[in-house]
Design a protein around this motif. Structure first.
Motif, PDB file in Angstrom:
ATOM      1  N   ASP A 383       0.159 -21.707   8.507  1.00  0.00           N
ATOM      2  CA  ASP A 383      -0.205 -21.349   7.136  1.00  0.00           C
ATOM      3  C   ASP A 383      -0.151 -19.840   6.893  1.00  0.00           C
ATOM      4  OD1 ASP A 383      -0.601 -24.021   6.658  1.00  0.00           O
ATOM      5  OD2 ASP A 383      -2.774 -23.946   6.967  1.00  0.00           O
ATOM      6  N   TRP A 384      -0.182 -19.045   7.960  1.00  0.00           N
ATOM      7  CA  TRP A 384      -0.157 -17.595   7.792  1.00  0.00           C
ATOM      8  C   TRP A 384       1.230 -17.078   7.412  1.00  0.00           C
ATOM      9  CZ3 TRP A 384      -4.311 -14.415   7.667  1.00  0.00           C
ATOM     10  CH2 TRP A 384      -5.528 -14.935   8.128  1.00  0.00           C
ATOM     11  N   LEU A 385       2.257 -17.925   7.510  1.00  0.00           N
ATOM     12  CA  LEU A 385       3.609 -17.481   7.150  1.00  0.00           C
ATOM     13  C   LEU A 385       3.674 -17.012   5.693  1.00  0.00           C
ATOM     14  CD1 LEU A 385       6.591 -17.122   7.811  1.00  0.00           C
ATOM     15  CD2 LEU A 385       6.931 -19.558   7.295  1.00  0.00           C
ATOM     16  N   SER A 386       3.022 -17.729   4.786  1.00  0.00           N
ATOM     17  CA  SER A 386       3.048 -17.344   3.371  1.00  0.00           C
ATOM     18  C   SER A 386       2.363 -16.002   3.150  1.00  0.00           C
ATOM     19  CB  SER A 386       2.378 -18.427   2.522  1.00  0.00           C
ATOM     20  OG  SER A 386       1.038 -18.616   2.925  1.00  0.00           O
ATOM     21  N   ASP A 387       1.310 -15.700   3.907  1.00  0.00           N
ATOM     22  CA  ASP A 387       0.646 -14.399   3.773  1.00  0.00           C
ATOM     23  C   ASP A 387       1.562 -13.267   4.227  1.00  0.00           C
ATOM     24  OD1 ASP A 387      -2.497 -14.960   3.229  1.00  0.00           O
ATOM     25  OD2 ASP A 387      -1.656 -16.537   4.479  1.00  0.00           O
ATOM     26  N   ILE A 388       2.337 -13.534   5.298  1.00  0.00           N
ATOM     27  CA  ILE A 388       3.272 -12.508   5.774  1.00  0.00           C
ATOM     28  C   ILE A 388       4.355 -12.258   4.722  1.00  0.00           C
ATOM     29  CG2 ILE A 388       4.948 -11.948   7.563  1.00  0.00           C
ATOM     30  CD1 ILE A 388       3.266 -13.579   9.520  1.00  0.00           C
ATOM     31  N   GLU A 389       4.828 -13.322   4.095  1.00  0.00           N
ATOM     32  CA  GLU A 389       5.842 -13.157   3.043  1.00  0.00           C
ATOM     33  C   GLU A 389       5.288 -12.350   1.873  1.00  0.00           C
ATOM     34  OE1 GLU A 389       8.483 -16.611   2.190  1.00  0.00           O
ATOM     35  OE2 GLU A 389       7.072 -17.682   3.494  1.00  0.00           O
ATOM     36  N   ASP A 390       4.023 -12.551   1.542  1.00  0.00           N
ATOM     37  CA  ASP A 390       3.419 -11.796   0.448  1.00  0.00           C
ATOM     38  C   ASP A 390       3.403 -10.301   0.740  1.00  0.00           C
ATOM     39  OD1 ASP A 390       3.023 -14.076  -1.003  1.00  0.00           O
ATOM     40  OD2 ASP A 390       0.917 -14.325  -0.410  1.00  0.00           O
ATOM     41  N   CYS A 391       3.203  -9.952   2.022  1.00  0.00           N
ATOM     42  CA  CYS A 391       3.208  -8.528   2.381  1.00  0.00           C
ATOM     43  C   CYS A 391       4.575  -7.893   2.116  1.00  0.00           C
ATOM     44  CB  CYS A 391       2.844  -8.358   3.853  1.00  0.00           C
ATOM     45  SG  CYS A 391       1.120  -8.684   4.244  1.00  0.00           S
ATOM     46  N   LEU A 392       5.627  -8.686   2.264  1.00  0.00           N
ATOM     47  CA  LEU A 392       6.976  -8.151   2.086  1.00  0.00           C
ATOM     48  C   LEU A 392       7.402  -8.118   0.622  1.00  0.00           C
ATOM     49  CD1 LEU A 392       8.787  -9.949   5.054  1.00  0.00           C
ATOM     50  CD2 LEU A 392       7.913  -7.612   4.993  1.00  0.00           C
ATOM     51  N   THR A 393       6.889  -9.015  -0.174  1.00  0.00           N
ATOM     52  CA  THR A 393       7.387  -9.148  -1.554  1.00  0.00           C
ATOM     53  C   THR A 393       6.444  -8.580  -2.605  1.00  0.00           C
ATOM     54  OG1 THR A 393       6.425 -11.365  -1.689  1.00  0.00           O
ATOM     55  CG2 THR A 393       8.709 -11.195  -0.955  1.00  0.00           C
ATOM     56  N   SER A 394       5.172  -8.418  -2.280  1.00  0.00           N
ATOM     57  CA  SER A 394       4.207  -7.968  -3.284  1.00  0.00           C
ATOM     58  C   SER A 394       4.311  -6.461  -3.508  1.00  0.00           C
ATOM     59  CB  SER A 394       2.783  -8.331  -2.844  1.00  0.00           C
ATOM     60  OG  SER A 394       1.848  -7.793  -3.741  1.00  0.00           O
ATOM     61  N   SER A 408      12.953  -2.445  -4.110  1.00  0.00           N
ATOM     62  CA  SER A 408      12.997  -3.867  -4.426  1.00  0.00           C
ATOM     63  C   SER A 408      14.127  -4.552  -3.655  1.00  0.00           C
ATOM     64  CB  SER A 408      13.190  -4.062  -5.924  1.00  0.00           C
ATOM     65  OG  SER A 408      13.309  -5.432  -6.238  1.00  0.00           O
ATOM     66  N   TRP A 409      15.285  -3.904  -3.624  1.00  0.00           N
ATOM     67  CA  TRP A 409      16.405  -4.474  -2.861  1.00  0.00           C
ATOM     68  C   TRP A 409      16.059  -4.535  -1.371  1.00  0.00           C
ATOM     69  CZ3 TRP A 409      19.469  -2.448   1.027  1.00  0.00           C
ATOM     70  CH2 TRP A 409      20.597  -3.192   1.356  1.00  0.00           C
ATOM     71  N   ALA A 410      15.414  -3.489  -0.841  1.00  0.00           N
ATOM     72  CA  ALA A 410      15.046  -3.449   0.579  1.00  0.00           C
ATOM     73  C   ALA A 410      14.038  -4.557   0.912  1.00  0.00           C
ATOM     74  CB  ALA A 410      14.474  -2.078   0.927  1.00  0.00           C
ATOM     75  N   ARG A 411      13.075  -4.796   0.027  1.00  0.00           N
ATOM     76  CA  ARG A 411      12.107  -5.875   0.258  1.00  0.00           C
ATOM     77  C   ARG A 411      12.803  -7.234   0.305  1.00  0.00           C
ATOM     78  NH1 ARG A 411       6.585  -4.814  -0.989  1.00  0.00           N
ATOM     79  NH2 ARG A 411       6.199  -2.643  -1.578  1.00  0.00           N
ATOM     80  N   THR A 412      13.743  -7.448  -0.591  1.00  0.00           N
ATOM     81  CA  THR A 412      14.463  -8.726  -0.635  1.00  0.00           C
ATOM     82  C   THR A 412      15.271  -8.942   0.649  1.00  0.00           C
ATOM     83  OG1 THR A 412      14.605  -8.582  -3.038  1.00  0.00           O
ATOM     84  CG2 THR A 412      16.103 -10.118  -1.947  1.00  0.00           C
ATOM     85  N   GLU A 413      15.972  -7.904   1.090  1.00  0.00           N
ATOM     86  CA  GLU A 413      16.770  -8.010   2.315  1.00  0.00           C
ATOM     87  C   GLU A 413      15.885  -8.245   3.537  1.00  0.00           C
ATOM     88  OE1 GLU A 413      20.197  -7.923   2.934  1.00  0.00           O
ATOM     89  OE2 GLU A 413      20.123  -8.425   0.794  1.00  0.00           O
ATOM     90  N   CYS A 414      14.778  -7.522   3.600  1.00  0.00           N
ATOM     91  CA  CYS A 414      13.857  -7.684   4.737  1.00  0.00           C
ATOM     92  C   CYS A 414      13.295  -9.102   4.765  1.00  0.00           C
ATOM     93  CB  CYS A 414      12.744  -6.656   4.636  1.00  0.00           C
ATOM     94  SG  CYS A 414      11.536  -6.727   5.975  1.00  0.00           S
TER      95      CYS A 414
END
Length: 492
Positions: A383-394, A408-414
């Motif tokens: 369940d922690w996977l979604s929290d990690i994704e939030d760190c990258l996209t928020s 924004s482009w760098a966050r999407t690529e990462c």
């Protein structure tokens, strides 16, 4: 004393001398009233006339004396109010009951108590005798004898009794009853010194004696938990408190209790993997490479550590052990991967996994409770996977972003690389490892300084939060890990 009347008309005598050491005298002894002796038999406590018991033990022949004791016990089953310490049960002999019991002399001979092993014991010649290769010192003043699990062979340990009496009050009482050869009732002798027979496993006792002589356990050995479990049972049985605490500290030192310690251990694991791959890539003889231990043979194994921790209240290692278990493939069984009877194709696959630095666990050792903890914890870690994704996209907190379009482009690529090529796609999912991967990647991502600092802080915060939540994730009882950690710190 452990006495038992069988239907065959025979009496079993178990360790009379130790029972006498455990005797509790009643208050009547101070007033001149003949006291009673309290001793244990088949889970029941008996009280018996001290004068008659002493006469029986030290005046009459064994078969007659013990038959007399049994006759009186059978006539009066009175539970004793005095508490007794349970004596070590060591089989001595069978004595047939005579048809008629002669009268015992009323005089007490004043002989020393019976030693633990007497000439009535099954003779040593009836067994295969082996001297222990390392714990047999020619200048020792006592021989301890224990049987091995694999056979009826007797393992002999010649040691200095001062090491035993100094560390164990049980051995102090036991050995105080043994008389030197030629004095009183001579004990059984081997190699010129008294013998004390023990009902314990010889391998476990060899490990305990080795620890008494300052033989340290290897660091990070995957077999430490299995080896120490048998030792902890013996140190508890013989009340070796200092050794018991030292063994627990040894196991605790193998398992991280902070996130920083966990990171250091993972660095060692990665270094061992890299070294193994380097040697495989070099022009080195295959037999020489295969003789080297794999990564799995060089670091602690989680399932056995969990069993030890739950059995001996060593709760501080449970979070790290359960986490290591949760990032191990459920199909990677320690025994199966090392079985010589495996299918050739499966054996080759197992060897390749170990050669690449794969990890295994002794899954069969886990009981239902710990398996349930693992299953629930494994689901919560995913369940922690979604929290990690939030760190990258928020973008929350990154209001100082200097180049929003580029970041924004760098966050999407990462985010895409993390899910499609990075640890986000690997199962079982390792959230701590995934966050460490992203932290190492940050310098190579074209974030502006503000966004880079914000993402780094969020990743580090989330990583520490996951570590702190491990007891809850795996259902470890509240406060157990903290109490064990505080107790260990106090002991140190």
């Amino acid at each position: 004393m452990y006495l038992d009347r069988r239907s065959s008309g025979k009496v079993k005598l178990f360790d009379v001398a130790h029972s006498l050491a455990a005797v509790k005298w009643h208050k009547g002894a101070r007033t001149g009233v003949a006291p009673d002796l309290a001793f244990t038999g088949r889970g029941r406590r008996w009280r018996y006339s001290s004068r008659r018991l002493c006469m029986a033990l030290f005046q009459a022949p064994p078969a007659v004396a013990f038959a007399a004791v049994m006759q009186d016990i059978g006539a009066s089953h009175r539970p004793s109010a005095g508490a007794t310490d349970t004596a070590r049960a060591v089989y001595i002999s069978h004595h047939p009951l005579p048809a008629r019991l002669p009268r015992c002399s009323p005089q007490f001979s004043g002989r020393r108590p019976l030693p633990f092993t007497t000439m009535n014991s099954p003779p040593l010649g009836h067994h295969t005798i082996e001297r222990h290769p390392t714990v047999y010192f020619p200048d020792g003043d006592i021989v301890l004898c224990a049987a091995t699990k694999a056979s009826d062979a007797l393992q002999m340990f010649r040691v200095d009794r001062v090491y035993l009496t100094r560390n164990s009050p049980v051995f102090r009482d036991m050995l105080s009853l043994s008389s030197p050869p030629g004095h009183g009732l001579s004990p059984e002798v081997y190699d010129g010194v008294p013998v004390v027979r023990l009902p314990d496993d010889a391998d476990d006792f060899a490990n305990v004696l080795g620890l008494l002589y300052n033989t340290l356990l290897p660091r990070l050995d995957p077999n430490n938990a299995i080896r120490v479990m048998g030792m902890l049972k013996l140190t508890s049985k013989y009340q070796m408190e200092s050794l018991h605490a030292a063994l627990l500290r040894c196991i605790q030192s193998d398992w991280p209790r902070t996130l920083q310690e966990w990171d250091r251990l993972q660095i060692e694991v990665e270094h061992a993997r890299d070294q193994l791959q380097y040697e495989k890539g070099m022009d080195i003889d295959d037999d020489e490479v295969s003789a080297k231990p794999s990564v799995d043979d060089s670091f602690p194994e989680p399932a056995s550590a969990i069993v030890l921790a739950t059995a001996f209240s060593c709760y501080s290692i449970l979070p790290a052990a359960f986490y290591q278990l949760s990032v191990t493939e459920a199909s990677a069984d320690w025994d199966e991967y090392r079985s010589p009877e495996a299918d050739p194709d499966a054996e080759l696959e197992h060897e390749n996994v170990l050669a690449r630095g794969g990890r295994t666990a002794r899954w069969s050792m886990l009981d239902q409770t710990n398996l349930l903890r693992y299953v629930r914890g494994r689901s919560r870690l995913d369940d922690w996977l979604s929290d990690i994704e939030d760190c990258l996209t928020s973008y929350l907190g990154a209001v100082e972003c200097m180049i929003p379009q580029s970041c924004s482009w760098a966050r999407t690529e990462c985010h895409r690389d993390f899910l499609l090529e990075g640890p986000g796609r690997i199962r079982p999912f390792d959230p701590l490892g995934a966050l460490k991967y992203l932290l190492d990647m940050l310098p190579h991502i074209s974030f502006c300084p503000a966004c880079s600092s914000h993402v780094r802080k969020e990743l580090m915060r989330l990583r520490q939060e996951i570590w702190d939540e491990l007891p809850t994730i795996f259902g470890i009882r509240d406060g157990d890990a903290c109490r064990s950690s505080r107790a260990t710190s106090a002991a140190l």
